[in-house]
Every structure is written in C-alpha cells, then in structure tokens.
Design an enzyme around this catalytic site. Structure first.
Site, short mmCIF file in Angstrom:
data_model
loop_
_atom_site.label_atom_id
_atom_site.label_comp_id
_atom_site.label_asym_id
_atom_site.label_seq_id
_atom_site.Cartn_x
_atom_site.Cartn_y
_atom_site.Cartn_z
N LYS A 35 43.21 59.71 37.84
CA LYS A 35 44.22 58.75 37.40
C LYS A 35 43.78 57.33 37.76
O LYS A 35 42.83 57.13 38.51
CB LYS A 35 45.57 59.08 38.07
CG LYS A 35 45.57 58.98 39.58
CD LYS A 35 46.92 59.36 40.16
CE LYS A 35 46.89 59.26 41.68
NZ LYS A 35 48.20 59.56 42.28
N TYR A 253 41.36 27.18 51.94
CA TYR A 253 42.74 26.76 51.74
C TYR A 253 43.59 27.01 52.98
O TYR A 253 43.48 28.04 53.63
CB TYR A 253 43.35 27.52 50.56
CG TYR A 253 42.79 27.11 49.22
CD1 TYR A 253 43.02 25.83 48.70
CD2 TYR A 253 42.06 28.01 48.46
CE1 TYR A 253 42.52 25.46 47.47
CE2 TYR A 253 41.56 27.64 47.21
CZ TYR A 253 41.79 26.36 46.73
OH TYR A 253 41.29 26.00 45.50
#
Length: 356
Positions: A35, A253
């Site tokens: 899956k 950042y």
C-alpha cells in the site's frame, strides 16, 4: 545537471527480506503489503522483486489494476475493501479479494451481479477500533456470508494495535478466539510486528509491511538488528556549500542553531520538499564521507546544514547519506518524533529514484 539528491532502491535486499519473513513464518503464506505506492518505494519499481510472494495487499484499485496489467496473476487483497458498490464490477473483472468491515458492504456484495464469486476477508475489530465488526457479531456475519452466492473463499482477518509489545497481543487474541469459536476458518492476523515476534498469530496468512522494506515496526532499529533485514531505500545527496561560523553565528531560518565557537558546516542539497522531516532537531544523524555527524539548524525546503567538525576533510561534492544502509531511517525518524513509515511515504516525486 540535476540536483545531486537521489533515492536508490536495493531490490536484492527486498528479495532477501521476503525470504527472512518466510523463514520467520514458515507455516503461513505471505501477503506482501505494498500500500501507499509500496511504502513510497514505487509499486511499479519494486513489485517484480517480490515475485516470490504468495499475494499482494494494498488499498487502491489503480495499484491493483497496475499489478494485473504488469502480469501478476496471483491473489491481490484489498485491505479496506471496496468504497462504493459499483467498484465490485472491477473486483470481479480483476479477481480481487475484498475485505468486508461494514454492513453496507455485505449488502452490496450480496446484490452485485458478478461472473464468479470473489474471495472475502471478514474484518473483525479486535480492539484497535478502526474498521471491523464487533467480536460478538462475527458468527452471525460469517453465516450470512456463507449463504451469499457471490462469496468464495472466506477468511477471518484482524489487526493488532500493539504487537510490538511483548504482551500486546494477549487481549486481542482472547477476543479473536472467542469470536471464532466453533468456526472452521482460515485466519490472517499478523502484521509486521506479530510476524516477527508472535508466532502464535501466524495461522494461514501473514501480512508484513514495514519489515519488507527493512525498517522496524517498533520504530527502533535495534529491535530488528539481529534479524538480517536490510534497508531497501537509501537517500543520498552531496554537499553543495561550505560555511565557517564564528562564535555566536546562526544557521538557517529562525536562527535555531548558534555556534559556540568557530565551526565548519556543510550545506546539503536536500530539504523538506524532498521528504526530509522539517522538524528534525539538531544532532539528527547523517553520514558525510563515511563519518557520522548531525544536522544543525532548521531544515529548509531545499537544503539542510550538517556539522563538519567530525569530518574536516569534507568539502564541496562530498557524499551525504541522509538515511539508508548506514544511517537507519528509524533513527532519523526517532530523532524527528515520527516513524520510518512516514519518512518512506513522504519521499517527494521530485527526487530521482534508481534501482540497484
């Protein structure tokens, strides 16, 4: 020239992992769970390496049809069954095994016009409380299904929420045994953790997922270190820039990381838009030129920074392993507060993938 980040897939490791699973559950057949596009590895890339499996288990009709179109003739189990009654026409055409977990699905299957009966996995809720019939309803639903001409081979299916724990299957197994009392039924119960650590759950079919790809169902690599399972996916890149920080200088950042003294760092072509976890903290393990070090500063969309103190020889073009053969994906995930499953599935489409 493309960015240097690449994901490589070791198909021989995938084959070997399947064989290790077979040995661990020697009395059972194996559903290879593919899956989520084979846990981010790419179903079309890897399915043939799992050709020795007994069957494939997945969720999406498109992926099931892909397997049929590629030539797979063996069983395919749809783990969540059909989502709409009109899909049963495709289940019939492509000979798919369906799970049934709801009353409406039973009614839809009974009313469908099929060429031949289809095999059914009756899903029981053993305590996880996602999908499935309550244990006390299993007998009546089982008998109801037995009377439906559209139903072929019938198997009892359940799932474990805590199979990575030594006592995690005790209560669910009690519920399963009580629900199945008096039924001469095939069973498919074992997920990856139960396949490895609870042989009493193996019965007729096991459903390994994450261990096929060489990561631990517990999220701790040490738990499978002695199993022989090997990582299939390796995410690699290169250093594309070098910075020398002075004491007090920051990286990235938000200025999360601040150098305590002079420090050399490498800038790596790889960020959260490639699938690397943005929330990975300082010190998350990474390999630079074969030397283990850690990231520093906030991961950006396209770049991340690594501490080059342990590897002063590193420079522009130095190879970096973000996870794989040496840096275990479970360790990166644990440092980042997630699981290896998520990192595999988050590999971005823009990352080139090569098979080995």
């Amino acid at each position: 020239m493309s960015r240097p980040i690449t994901a490589s897939l070791n198909l021989e490791a995938l084959r070997q992992n399947l064989q290790i699973i077979r040995r661990a559950a020697s009395g059972a057949r194996v559903w290879s769970v593919v899956k989520a596009n084979a846990y981010g590895h790419g179903l079309d890339r890897v399915w043939s390496a799992l050709g020795a499996t007994d069957g494939f288990a997945l969720l999406n009709l498109e992926e099931a049809i892909l397997l049929r179109e590629r030539g797979w003739k063996g069983p395919i189990l749809m783990l969540e069954g059909f989502f709409h009654a009109d899909e049963l026409e495709l289940f019939d055409k492509y000979r798919l095994t369906t799970s049934l977990h709801s009353n409406w699905q039973v009614k839809a299957l009974a009313s469908a016009k099929l060429h031949d009966p289809i095999d059914v996995y009756l899903k029981m809720n053993s305590g996880m409380n996602r999908l499935g019939f309550a244990p006390e309803r299993v007998h009546s639903i089982w008998q109801q299904l037995r009377a439906i001409p559209n139903v072929g081979e019938l198997t009892l299916m359940a799932h474990f929420a805590d199979a990575e724990k030594p006592d995690g299957i005790i209560e669910p197994m009690k519920r399963i045994e009580q629900a199945a009392e008096g039924l001469a039924c095939r069973r498919s119960l074992a997920n990856s953790a139960a396949t490895l650590w609870h042989p009493e759950t193996h019965f007729d079919w096991v459903r390994p997922g994450i261990i096929l790809y060489g990561a631990s169902p517990s999220g701790q690599w040490q738990d499978i270190a002695a199993s022989g399972l090997k990582p299939v996916m390796t995410l690699k890149s290169e250093i594309i820039g070098i910075q020398t920080l002075h004491a007090g200088a920051c990286v990235g950042y938000g200025s999360r990381f601040r150098a305590q003294g002079e420090q050399r760092i490498g800038i790596v072509a790889g960020g959260y838009a490639d699938g690397y976890p943005r929330h990975a903290p300082d010190g998350t393990p990474v390999l630079v030129e074969g030397v283990k070090t850690g990231i520093v500063g906030t991961v950006s969309m396209d770049m991340l920074a690594v501490d080059l103190t342990p590897c002063p020889q590193a420079g522009i073009g130095s190879p970096v392993e973000l996870w794989g053969e040496e840096i275990r994906i479970d360790d990166v995930a644990a440092a980042s507060g997630t699981v290896g499953y998520e990192l595999m599935c988050a590999l971005a489409p823009r990352v080139p993938v090569v098979t080995l």
